[in-house]
Structures are given as C-alpha cells and as structure tokens.
Design a protein around this motif. Structure first.
Motif, PDB file in Angstrom:
ATOM      1  N   SER B 332       0.633  -1.320   0.188  1.00 37.10           N
ATOM      2  CA  SER B 332      -0.011  -0.082   0.080  1.00 37.10           C
ATOM      3  C   SER B 332       0.926   1.303  -0.039  1.00 37.10           C
ATOM      4  CB  SER B 332      -0.984  -0.151   1.156  1.00 37.10           C
ATOM      5  OG  SER B 332      -0.054   0.012   2.243  1.00 37.10           O
ATOM      6  N   GLY B 333       2.045   1.140   0.197  1.00 36.12           N
ATOM      7  CA  GLY B 333       2.886   2.218  -0.031  1.00 36.12           C
ATOM      8  C   GLY B 333       3.267   3.268   1.333  1.00 36.12           C
ATOM      9  N   ILE B 334       2.893   2.550   2.416  1.00 35.96           N
ATOM     10  CA  ILE B 334       2.910   2.991   3.832  1.00 35.96           C
ATOM     11  C   ILE B 334       4.439   3.045   4.121  1.00 35.96           C
ATOM     12  CG2 ILE B 334       2.411   3.145   6.190  1.00 35.96           C
ATOM     13  CD1 ILE B 334      -0.275   1.763   5.487  1.00 35.96           C
ATOM     14  N   TYR B 353       3.630   5.812  -1.193  1.00 37.22           N
ATOM     15  CA  TYR B 353       2.182   6.310  -1.447  1.00 37.22           C
ATOM     16  C   TYR B 353       2.349   7.899  -2.187  1.00 37.22           C
ATOM     17  CZ  TYR B 353       1.870   8.733   3.007  1.00 37.22           C
ATOM     18  OH  TYR B 353       2.154   9.778   4.054  1.00 37.22           O
ATOM     19  N   LYS B 361      -4.029   5.357  -5.760  1.00 37.40           N
ATOM     20  CA  LYS B 361      -4.442   5.313  -4.230  1.00 37.40           C
ATOM     21  C   LYS B 361      -5.733   4.899  -4.060  1.00 37.40           C
ATOM     22  CE  LYS B 361      -2.043   9.423  -3.413  1.00 37.40           C
ATOM     23  NZ  LYS B 361      -1.371  10.427  -2.838  1.00 37.40           N
ATOM     24  N   ILE B 366      -6.909  -0.185   2.006  1.00 35.34           N
ATOM     25  CA  ILE B 366      -6.430  -0.963   3.107  1.00 35.34           C
ATOM     26  C   ILE B 366      -7.445  -0.829   4.272  1.00 35.34           C
ATOM     27  CG2 ILE B 366      -4.777   0.662   4.182  1.00 35.34           C
ATOM     28  CD1 ILE B 366      -2.804  -1.682   4.605  1.00 35.34           C
ATOM     29  N   PHE B 368      -7.573  -1.756   8.198  1.00 34.43           N
ATOM     30  CA  PHE B 368      -6.778  -2.133   9.408  1.00 34.43           C
ATOM     31  C   PHE B 368      -7.485  -3.095  10.389  1.00 34.43           C
ATOM     32  CE2 PHE B 368      -4.386   1.574   8.249  1.00 34.43           C
ATOM     33  CZ  PHE B 368      -3.194   1.108   7.664  1.00 34.43           C
ATOM     34  N   TYR B 370      -7.635  -3.030  13.880  1.00 33.70           N
ATOM     35  CA  TYR B 370      -8.353  -2.482  15.186  1.00 33.70           C
ATOM     36  C   TYR B 370      -9.269  -1.148  14.593  1.00 33.70           C
ATOM     37  CZ  TYR B 370      -4.944  -4.919  17.532  1.00 33.70           C
ATOM     38  OH  TYR B 370      -4.141  -6.026  18.335  1.00 33.70           O
ATOM     39  N   ALA B 373      -8.763   2.034  16.380  1.00 37.89           N
ATOM     40  CA  ALA B 373      -7.567   3.033  15.967  1.00 37.89           C
ATOM     41  C   ALA B 373      -8.106   3.408  14.495  1.00 37.89           C
ATOM     42  CB  ALA B 373      -6.494   2.213  16.059  1.00 37.89           C
ATOM     43  N   ALA B 374      -8.729   2.940  13.611  1.00 44.99           N
ATOM     44  CA  ALA B 374      -8.685   3.361  12.245  1.00 44.99           C
ATOM     45  C   ALA B 374      -9.823   4.267  12.106  1.00 44.99           C
ATOM     46  CB  ALA B 374      -8.801   2.011  11.301  1.00 44.99           C
ATOM     47  N   ASN B 434     -15.629   0.737   8.852  1.00 46.40           N
ATOM     48  CA  ASN B 434     -14.010   0.424   8.451  1.00 46.40           C
ATOM     49  C   ASN B 434     -14.365   0.208   6.823  1.00 46.40           C
ATOM     50  OD1 ASN B 434     -11.395   0.814   8.743  1.00 46.40           O
ATOM     51  ND2 ASN B 434     -11.258  -0.786  10.117  1.00 46.40           N
ATOM     52  N   ARG B 437     -15.830   2.606   4.548  1.00 42.82           N
ATOM     53  CA  ARG B 437     -15.173   3.762   4.068  1.00 42.82           C
ATOM     54  C   ARG B 437     -14.322   3.360   3.068  1.00 42.82           C
ATOM     55  NH1 ARG B 437     -11.199   6.108   8.496  1.00 42.82           N
ATOM     56  NH2 ARG B 437     -10.512   4.121   8.619  1.00 42.82           N
TER      57      ARG B 437
END
Lengths: 282, 547
Positions: B332-334, B353, B361, B366, B368, B370, B373-374, B434, B437
């Motif tokens: 994903s480029g993180i 990214y 993009k 992606i 995540f 949790y 946290a997302a 999540n 989104r």
C-alpha cells in the motif's frame, strides 16, 4: 434489548452541565460585561481626583474606597478590567493558536520541519520570560500592541510543546495513516482529524496559560512596565496602592481579589465544560 | 463437597452518562467446587469478565454490584469492607489478565513482581517465595527457570510473559485463579505452549479456576464445565463434552456452527494468466535503512513475490513477526519497499504512497485490524464516510447523503447510526464502518490486515459472509492478512504462508489442507479443535523450526 427509534437519534443533544463550571462562567461573563460597558458603569472618570482623603474607606460616595491620590477605586477597577481582560485574552488567543497549529503541523509533518521548529522554540523557551519581557519593554517602550505581542511570543513555545506532545500520539493512529494514504492535505489532517481529539487538553492548557498571562501582565504593571498611567490594569492598581497595605486600605485588596476571581473562574469553567450526553439507548 | 464459590442472584449495574442505570449482569448463579475449572464463554459485552471480577469484589469504574451474593470460601465478598477484600485478592483469589504485557511494570525485574503479592500479604519470606517462583517457572516450562526472573518484561516473549503472569497468580497458593482471555493475544503456535503449561500447572496446584474466553475450542481443552453467557445471563451450563455435543440453547449452537467455517462452493472466474491485477515481484522491505552499506537493519519482508488476479482472493498467513503486515504496508506504500516491483493493474507503482497517482491510491484500499484505531473517535460516522466521498468523487450535500445511506446498506448497518461516533458502536459494527469507508473509494483491491482478529467468532462468520457478498456485487479482489487460518481458508482461493520474512509455501484451492512445508504443517496443526482431547493428543515435542 431496547429498540432504536428514529426519534431518539433526531432529538436535540442534551448536555451534562456542572454547577462549578457554570459558577466559573457566571464570573467570567460578569467581568466581560464590566469590561464591555466600562465607561457607562464607572461613576467617575478614570483620572479624576474626587476624594478629599487618600486610601479612603468604603463609603456611600466611593463604594470601593479611594486610592493613593484620592481617585475612585470602583471606577479604576472597572476601567482596569478592559486592560487586564483585553490584553490577556488577545495574548492567550495568539499564543495558543500559533502554538497549537505549529505543534500539530510539526507532529503530522515530522522530519526536518519538526526538528527545526522544535529546536527553535526550545531555544525560545530557555529565555526567562520575565527578563525577556523587561528587555523588550525597555527596548521598544510599553504600548498595548507591544504588550500583547510580547506576551504571545513568551507563551507560544509552551503551548507548542504541549500540543505537539498530544498530537504526536494522534498522528501515529491508523486513521491518520488512512487520511495520508487518501492523499489528504496537511490542513485537513490537522483540523479535521487531529484537532478534535486533542481539543479537551488544549482548552485546559489555554485556561492555565491565560492565568499565567494575567499574572505576568500584573507583574509587569506592578514593576511599572505594563499599562502606563493614568490608565492601569489590575496589577498596576495593586502596585500603585501597595503603600496602603499597612492601613488595610480596600484599594490594595480589591484589585487583588479581582485578579484572583478572574483566574480561578477561567479554570473552573474550562475544567468543567458541559459534556454532551451521548447515551442514546433510552 | 462444599462449594468453593457460590454466586447467587448476582446483579451488576452500570451507570450511563445520562445517569441511567443498566443491568449488565442479570441474576446469575454459579458454583465452583475446589479444583474445578469452569469456563465463562460468550461474545464481548456478554458480562463474562464482569462476573469473573466480582469474585474479587471488584467492579470496573462506573459499575456496582446491586444485588445477590458472591460467597468465596465461605465469606460473602459483596458484604466485605474494601480492606477485607484486599486481603482476599492475590491470596485466595488471583487474576491472570488478557494482556500480560500491560500488567507487568516495565521498570522492575520480573522476579520482584512475581513474588510481590507474597510480600504484601506476608505469606512467606522472600527467599522461600523466590524458590517457589522458580519451581513454578519450571512447571510452566519456561526456559532457564533459575535466571528468567532476573530479566525485565521486555526481554521475554509474549507467550513467556503470559506464563509468568500465571506464575504471579499462583505464587501465593490461591484457591481460585481467574484467567481473563489469557491466550487471545497470542499466536496459535504460542497458544499451544501456554495452554499446555496452564493445564499442567493447574493440575498440580489443585486450584479451582474461572476461565473467561470467547474461543470455544480453547476452552474445550481446559474446562470441566462451560457456562455460555449472553446479555449478562447464563444461557446454558453443563459439562464440557455435553455442551460441545448436545448443545441445547440456540446461541450455543450458533457458536459451535460459527466454528466450522462454511466454505461456500468456490466458483472461480476465468482469469487472464498474463495480466494479474496485482503482481508483486521480489519485494524487500523493512526497517532501519543504512546508507553506508545500503542495507536494511531488519529485513521484515525478504524477496517476496505473489500474484493476485481480478475477482480472486489471496490469503497471507503466518505468526506475528513473520512480516505479513509489513508486506501489506509495502504494497500500500505506507512503508516504501527497498527493492522489487509492485505492478497494479498493468502499471508499476511507486514504492511510497506519495509517488502514486490519486487514481492508484483510490483503487487500492487498506482496512486495518483495529477499527478502534482506524476510525477517528471524535468524528461521526457521517463525517467518516462523507470525507472519502467528497475527496475522491466530489460528492456533497444530498448526493453524498444518499451515497452514505447506500454504503451503510451495503455493509448491513442501519442508517440511524449515521450521527453516532465510533465509540458508540460494537466491535463488529465498527469493522463494518471501516469497510464502508474503503468501499466509498470504489476500489479494485482491498487489503484486509487482520480484520477479524479482534472480533468474536459469531461476528467473524457474519463479516466473512458480508465480504463474500460484496465481492460478487462489486467485483472486488481481496488480500487477507491473518493468523487465523480457518478464516483465510473460508474465503481465499490461494494462500501464501510466510515465515521469517519469506514466502515459504503457496497453497492453491485444491491442496489447501495438505501443506508440504514443515512450518505450514506446524501452523495448520496448531489451530485448536473443538475436541476436548485435542491438546493432549498433540505430539508432546513439537518440531522446532529454524529457517
């Protein structure tokens, strides 16, 4: 389990209001009104010597007594509210806005921007604040814009440190990563994603910083470097009338009480802000 | 035999911010005889931990015991003063938390923390306590039992720390031990060692235990009896075998059914072998780039290649630290890959990214692990879903609102949730938001990083079904990164097994259950089964792998 109906979600949100917080707000509002309506409330002009006596007691003509020259204390406190509140509010707003915006940007951007800014502001905060204020005022002279700007500069690094420490934790969260991956600009990330999560502590910090500014301004005026006579802020009033202390003159006690009520009220209010009640399952 | 614990008519209340009281535990009765292990099982929010904590007279902040009695060893802890309760805690009833990593003080040596409770209660001299701790370390088959106590918490592994937490709980010879999801945070391969150690040590100590878990298979290995909880009530209670084989209550059956992943018949679409949707070639990624000898300090992903075709699903499995999440970050480029190529939809992607186009993009999203946290806790679901719509597609106002409703409908959430914040949703609902989104971007590929590992078994089954439906509707491709083999097997048509940064085996749909590589075999055999004899029947000496 309870069944959710559409009426419960559309209802106007209710707030949990704390008595202490409201007490603080009432005192703040009182002083704001006094500051705003100053000339209409004051019974005498600010510089006029109206009492025969100096350090006069509280009487029917002079509700809060008179000062070392025989000027009306009530009028002077009412006019002083303008300077104390106005200068402090302007300075704290500037300091916190700059500090918080820079702090969030540094935390989100990271890298050299963060390093350079942090070291620069660390260097700033290593200069003792009172000394710095004294030097600036003696160099460029005391005027209200200079005072505001100087106080803002002094209190920006602390606010920056505080906001950055909070924002660094937020910037590591997955939702910030997702916003970055989406390609969001810095402005959106700091205002929409970071700020709402740190606003509580930031406001508390603003309250504390307001108090420090009021006290530093009062200290400056006490030394004669703040607001210049015949105008005087509350700190200046304390200094002018300090000789009245042995006579238990109201002229020295009352401005001190005014400073105390304002600073305590601001903190009571900010620590007890109304909380939105989010229990929706009723 | 007299009951060691007798809970009668227990009610626990919680207070909301509107000062409304909610009963979170409703009229629970529970008995425990000495030496018995009773499991409390149920989804999150079922009140299982709340009940277990009342044995110590403790409730979490905002909660209180409103009715009933909790007799522990002949005394009612509900009536006790706080001082009497603290004499009970650690000495008679002790507690093993879910995350031992958070329960240990990082600044103190392990031994001092393990024996601390004996010093507080003055049960035995420090030297004797140390000797006993070393015996316990040995019984829990910890490496170097004589010296492990001198280390600090960060110097031992997660599985070892969990066993050390058990030693801490057992040091004062308590009559009851409460295990609160002690293996949930561990890998399956580590979980086996920990479970086996717990079982041995509990047998030797002869203490009774309450074992709180949402994993029926784990519980089946240890418990004598199982109590199934839901909404703060005991739904069903019985001997372990009886619950597993003749479950009466529909919820228990649902739990058992969720355990057997129902693999839908795979209808594989035609693919163009020459044009994969995602082609990862010899990717190397990691941490600590050194400019001097141009190499990585930690090579988390080492020369991994994989292909994913349109409309297909790829699973990446392995234990924690094997590099599977780093691989997701590299794709994903993180975390920009150091070398190798990532080709997406026929075009080579930039490593980071920032070097990718807006469309690239948008098409690769992606999700995540949790959801907590997302999802930004300070923003409403409306804002969270509205932002990508405005950003990618320029939707505002009425059009945006319609699309948000459609997205919520897609992930099977009621539109009444729009005004809520993530904190006001359940774990499963948050994970759905999540996904919504990610779907808002209208992607071609969704990378799911451990999306189900924080969720309950029943919820996982529902999420998998949802993902499958969405795939058919929207012709998506997924990459699943997980340590949960059964979940990956249920939905993927190809699995890549990673071990120490390398892809050691690639399993296609035909041979998914017959792994060849020894690590894959170990991984597959470590997944707990519903059979109560499964743990005992495993080979005593498990192969130790070295890469």
């Amino acid at each position: 389990m309870t069944v959710e109906t559409s009426s419960t979600t559309r209802r106007r949100p209710r707030y949990q209001i704390k008595v202490v917080g409201m007490l603080g707000l009432a005192i703040i509002v009182f002083w704001l009104i006094v500051a705003a309506l100053g000339p209409h409330l004051a019974p005498y002009p600010i510089g006029d010597i109206v009492d025969q006596d100096y350090f006069g007691p509280m009487s029917r003509d002079f509700w809060l007594g008179s000062d070392y020259l025989g000027r009306d204390m009530l009028s002077r406190i009412v006019y002083g509210a303008r300077y104390t509140l106005g200068i402090s509010l302007a300075a704290v707003t500037m300091a916190c806005t700059c500090g918080v915006v820079l702090g969030m940007s540094a935390a989100v951007a990271g890298g050299w921007f963060d390093s350079v800014l942090s070291r620069f502001l660390d260097a700033m905060s290593s200069i003792p604040s009172k000394l710095f204020a004294l030097v600036v005022v003696s160099a460029v002279g005391s005027s209200i814009p200079v005072l505001i700007f100087m106080l803002a500069v002094i209190y920006t690094p602390g606010s920056y440190r505080f906001a950055r420490a909070l924002a660094v934790n937020i910037a590591a969260m997955d939702y910030i990563t997702i916003a970055r991956l989406r390609g969001e600009k810095m402005f959106h990330i700091i205002t929409a994603e970071v700020l709402p999560n740190i606003i509580g502590p930031v406001l508390t910090d603003l309250g504390l910083r307001f108090v420090f500014i009021v006290l530093l301004l009062s200290g400056m005026s006490f030394l004669g470097l703040g607001v210049q006579p015949p105008a005087a802020d509350w700190g200046g009033l304390v200094r002018e009338n300090i000789d009245g202390l042995p006579f238990a003159a109201p002229a020295v006690i009352l401005p001190s009480i005014a400073i105390a009520t304002l600073t305590i009220a601001v903190n009571l209010f900010i620590d007890n802000l109304p909380v939105k009640i989010r229990d929706r399952s009723e | 035999m007299a009951n060691l614990v007798e809970i009668r008519g227990l009610k626990v209340e919680a207070k909301t911010d509107a000062n409304r009281r909610i009963e979170i535990v409703k009229d629970v009765d529970l008995d425990l005889v000495p030496g018995e292990i009773v499991a409390l099982i149920g989804e999150s929010g079922s009140g299982k931990t709340t009940i277990a904590l009342t044995l110590m007279g403790h409730t979490r902040t905002g909660c209180s015991i409103s009715a009933g009695s909790v007799m522990v060893d002949g005394q009612d802890v509900v009536q006790m003063s706080e001082q009497q309760r603290s004499r009970l805690r650690g000495a008679v009833v002790s507690y093993v938390p879910q995350s031992a990593a958070l329960a240990f003080n990082p600044a103190k040596a392990i031994m001092d923390q393990v024996i601390e409770v004996t010093q507080i209660h003055g049960i035995m001299p420090a030297e004797e306590a140390r000797q006993r701790a070393i015996e316990l370390f040995r019984a829990l088959s910890l490496p170097n039992p004589e010296t492990i106590g001198e280390r600090y918490p960060h110097q031992v592994s997660g599985g070892q720390l969990q066993r050390l937490a058990a030693a801490m709980a057992l040091i004062a010879n308590p009559k009851i031990v409460i295990f609160d999801e002690p293996t949930t945070a561990l890998d399956v391969t580590t979980q086996i060692e920990v479970l086996r150690a717990f079982k041995d040590v509990m047998r030797r100590a002869g203490a009774a235990a309450i074992y709180v878990s949402h994993d029926l298979a784990v519980v089946a290995q240890l418990a004598d009896r199982i109590a199934v909880l839901r909404n703060g009530e005991v739904q069903e209670m019985g001997q372990t075998v009886q619950i597993l084989e003749q479950a009466r209550h529909p919820y228990t059956r649902e739990l058992i059914a969720a355990f057997e992943p129902h693999r839908a018949p795979v209808v594989l679409n035609e693919i163009d072998e020459r044009r994969p949707l995602l082609d990862v070639e010899n990717v190397v990624a990691g941490y600590g780039w050194s400019k001097i000898d141009s190499s990585l300090l930690v090579k988390a992903v080492d020369n991994v290649s994989l292909q994913l075709y349109e409309g297909r699903n790829l699973g990446i499995v392995g234990e924690s630290g094997c590099g599977k999440s780093t691989l997701a970050c590299a794709i994903s480029g993180i975390l920009p890959a150091v070398s190798g190529h990532i080709i997406f939809d026929g075009r080579e992607l930039g490593p980071g990214y920032k070097e990718r186009t807006a469309q690239q993009k948008r098409e690769m999203q992606i999700v995540f692990q949790y959801a907590d946290a997302a999802l930004n806790p300070a923003r409403s679901i409306d804002d969270i879903l509205g932002r990508p719509l405005a950003f990618y597609h320029g939707l505002t106002g009425e059009a945006q609102s319609k699309r948000i409703n459609a997205l919520l409908d897609m992930v099977r959430l009621p539109t009444s949730l729009r005004g809520r914040r993530p904190g006001e949703l359940s774990g499963g609902q948050k994970q759905r938001v999540n996904f919504a989104r990610a779907l808002a971007a209208e992607p071609k590929l969704i990378i799911c990083d451990e999306v189900t590992s924080a969720l309950d078994t029943v919820v996982v089954a529902a999420i998998i079904d949802l993902l499958r439906e969405l795939q058919q509707e929207l012709s998506l491709s997924y990459i699943f990164i997980s340590h949960d083999l059964s979940m990956v097997q249920a939905i993927c048509d190809k699995i890549v097994v990673m071990y120490q940064g390398k892809a050691v085996e690639e399993l296609a749909v035909e041979n998914m259950t017959q792994p060849q590589h020894p690590y894959t075999q170990l991984l597959f055999s470590s997944v707990p089964k519903l059979d109560p004899n499964w743990l005992d029947s495993l080979a005593r000496e498990r192969p130790i792998l070295t890469a």
